[in-house]
Design a protein around this motif. Structure first.
Motif, PDB file in Angstrom:
ATOM      1  N   PHE A   1       4.679  -4.838  -9.599  1.00 22.26           N
ATOM      2  CA  PHE A   1       3.753  -5.527  -8.455  1.00 22.26           C
ATOM      3  C   PHE A   1       2.634  -5.516  -8.618  1.00 22.26           C
ATOM      4  CE2 PHE A   1       2.711  -6.097  -3.823  1.00 22.26           C
ATOM      5  CZ  PHE A   1       3.697  -7.127  -3.620  1.00 22.26           C
ATOM      6  N   PRO A   2       1.747  -6.656  -8.690  1.00 17.31           N
ATOM      7  CA  PRO A   2       0.316  -6.711  -8.978  1.00 17.31           C
ATOM      8  C   PRO A   2      -0.358  -6.173  -7.769  1.00 17.31           C
ATOM      9  CG  PRO A   2       1.038  -8.895  -8.822  1.00 17.31           C
ATOM     10  CD  PRO A   2       2.426  -7.945  -9.048  1.00 17.31           C
ATOM     11  N   SER A   3      -0.268  -6.826  -6.591  1.00 17.79           N
ATOM     12  CA  SER A   3      -0.812  -6.684  -5.261  1.00 17.79           C
ATOM     13  C   SER A   3      -0.569  -5.366  -4.542  1.00 17.79           C
ATOM     14  CB  SER A   3      -0.683  -7.773  -4.411  1.00 17.79           C
ATOM     15  OG  SER A   3      -1.567  -7.752  -3.160  1.00 17.79           O
ATOM     16  N   VAL A   4      -1.077  -4.208  -5.397  1.00 17.82           N
ATOM     17  CA  VAL A   4      -0.733  -2.750  -4.791  1.00 17.82           C
ATOM     18  C   VAL A   4      -2.136  -2.056  -4.896  1.00 17.82           C
ATOM     19  CG1 VAL A   4      -0.177  -2.103  -7.257  1.00 17.82           C
ATOM     20  CG2 VAL A   4       0.829  -0.883  -4.983  1.00 17.82           C
ATOM     21  N   GLN A   5      -2.243  -0.934  -3.987  1.00 18.07           N
ATOM     22  CA  GLN A   5      -3.060  -0.150  -3.970  1.00 18.07           C
ATOM     23  C   GLN A   5      -2.539   1.272  -3.346  1.00 18.07           C
ATOM     24  OE1 GLN A   5      -5.478  -2.559  -0.648  1.00 18.07           O
ATOM     25  NE2 GLN A   5      -6.744  -0.640  -1.112  1.00 18.07           N
ATOM     26  N   ILE A   6      -3.422   2.239  -3.965  1.00 18.91           N
ATOM     27  CA  ILE A   6      -3.103   3.643  -3.236  1.00 18.91           C
ATOM     28  C   ILE A   6      -3.720   3.937  -1.931  1.00 18.91           C
ATOM     29  CG2 ILE A   6      -2.836   6.119  -3.550  1.00 18.91           C
ATOM     30  CD1 ILE A   6      -1.190   4.302  -5.504  1.00 18.91           C
TER      31      ILE A   6
ATOM     32  N   VAL B   1       0.972  -1.046   0.008  1.00 21.47           N
ATOM     33  CA  VAL B   1       0.008   0.049   0.084  1.00 21.47           C
ATOM     34  C   VAL B   1       0.896   1.271  -0.038  1.00 21.47           C
ATOM     35  CG1 VAL B   1      -1.853   1.349   1.177  1.00 21.47           C
ATOM     36  CG2 VAL B   1      -1.689  -1.260   1.085  1.00 21.47           C
ATOM     37  N   LEU B   2       0.490   2.117  -0.941  1.00 20.05           N
ATOM     38  CA  LEU B   2       1.431   3.498  -1.142  1.00 20.05           C
ATOM     39  C   LEU B   2       0.823   4.506  -0.365  1.00 20.05           C
ATOM     40  CD1 LEU B   2       2.448   3.108  -4.934  1.00 20.05           C
ATOM     41  CD2 LEU B   2       3.678   2.399  -2.967  1.00 20.05           C
ATOM     42  N   THR B   3       1.424   5.176   0.314  1.00 20.95           N
ATOM     43  CA  THR B   3       0.789   6.398   1.110  1.00 20.95           C
ATOM     44  C   THR B   3       1.873   7.427   1.024  1.00 20.95           C
ATOM     45  OG1 THR B   3      -0.083   6.919   3.237  1.00 20.95           O
ATOM     46  CG2 THR B   3       1.780   5.614   3.354  1.00 20.95           C
ATOM     47  N   HIS B   4       1.622   8.494   1.668  1.00 21.75           N
ATOM     48  CA  HIS B   4       2.418   9.917   1.734  1.00 21.75           C
ATOM     49  C   HIS B   4       2.343  10.600   0.099  1.00 21.75           C
ATOM     50  CE1 HIS B   4       5.453  12.931   2.297  1.00 21.75           C
ATOM     51  NE2 HIS B   4       4.986  12.910   3.598  1.00 21.75           N
ATOM     52  N   ILE B   5       0.934  10.523  -0.049  1.00 20.73           N
ATOM     53  CA  ILE B   5       0.530  10.777  -1.578  1.00 20.73           C
ATOM     54  C   ILE B   5       0.756  12.369  -1.928  1.00 20.73           C
ATOM     55  CG2 ILE B   5      -0.925  10.660  -3.453  1.00 20.73           C
ATOM     56  CD1 ILE B   5       0.168   8.040  -2.149  1.00 20.73           C
TER      57      ILE B   5
END
Length: 305
Positions: free
Chosen positions: A286-291, A263-267
């Motif tokens: 990397f396929p298993s990713v979300q924002i 999970v990507l954060t600090h957007i």
């Protein structure tokens, strides 16, 4: 139960949709807060998490967007009659920050606030899990954190135990707790009726950072990696200059580490209208990713392998 709640997912500048950095982990009712940007207490109220069972705030670094919510959160706890201590853990100079917050809240609290300064590799042992401070690379001293649960016993094979002549009841429990039992003149050991040990869950939270070998190592096999993904790959030079990570860089790290979910954060606020470029860059690797979005909740499940 192990639930991750994203209270604040913004970059350095908040937006109408994103609050400054804060991530809450609820483990079996125990609350652990990682970073505490401005307005975190209100986000906790919106998420209906409660706050009185929170006893430790883990700070990744002392930039304002990661700490300015602490005084207000402490004040609300005071108004609610808190008496139990609160620990604020973080990199060097955390003691100075805690002292400054004490001055801001002069005489209003009836509970102690303790500072705990950590170095990379320091481990805090808790009941059933540990939290390790991980070296990160930002423009000021910084840390990430790895929450690692204890290994669990393997599954109990009732059929095998019965075949060995063990009657259901207390002897089953003794074997499951790791003790041997005597039946029919022979000793039955736990490994004869228990499957292989099963892993606990692992969550890594980086805070603001460049990709580092230490984060990659801590993230090996992680159930959830929460990584700085401030910018798209087209802004790689700016990410390097400001000591952040692009979405693609974070995804490549997750792939190398064998993480199960990213999970990507600090957007950055430049993606207020469209996070598509971040997601596209990350999914190349990397396929298993979300924002992350504010108030996103993720339940991290136990697994057997």
């Amino acid at each position: 139960m192990l639930t991750v709640i994203f209270l604040g997912t913004a970059g350095s500048l908040p937006t109408p949709e994103r609050s400054p950095s804060a991530v809450l982990i609820n483990r079996e009712g125990e609350l652990l807060l990682f970073d505490c940007g401005e307005g975190t207490q209100r986000q906790m109220m919106r998420a209906k998490t409660g706050m009185m069972s929170l006893d430790t705030i883990f700070i990744t670094h002392h930039h304002a967007d990661h700490i300015l919510g602490i005084p207000g959160l402490l004040e609300t706890m005071a108004f609610q009659g808190r008496r139990d201590p609160v620990t604020i853990a973080g990199p060097p100079r955390t003691s100075e920050v805690v002292e400054l917050f004490g001055r801001l809240c002069y005489y209003s609290r009836k509970f102690p606030v303790r500072a705990l300064e950590l170095e990379p590799g320091d481990v805090l042992r808790r009941d059933g899990y540990e939290i390790e401070a991980v070296r990160t690379s930002h423009s000021i001293p910084s840390l990430g954190y790895c929450l690692r649960e204890d290994t669990r016993p393997g599954r109990f094979n009732r059929e095998r135990a019965s075949a060995l002549g063990i009657p259901p009841g207390p002897l089953f429990g003794r074997l499951q707790r790791g003790g041997a039992v005597e039946v029919g003149g022979r000793t039955v050991r736990p490994e004869e009726v228990m499957g292989p040990p099963r892993p606990g869950r692992k969550i890594v939270y980086t805070g603001d950072t460049r990709p580092t070998p230490e984060v990659e190592e801590a993230s090996r096999g992680a159930d959830l990696l929460i990584h700085d993904g401030s910018l798209d790959d087209g802004m790689a030079d700016w990410a390097a200059e400001t000591m952040h990570t692009t979405a693609g860089e974070a995804a490549r790290l997750a792939e190398r580490a064998g993480a199960r979910r990213l999970v990507l954060t600090h957007i950055s606020s430049r993606y207020s209208d469209d996070v598509g470029p971040l997601l596209a860059d990350a999914r190349k690797h990397f396929p298993s990713v979300q924002i992350a979005e504010d108030l996103l909740k993720i339940e991290v499940k136990l697994r057997d392998l």
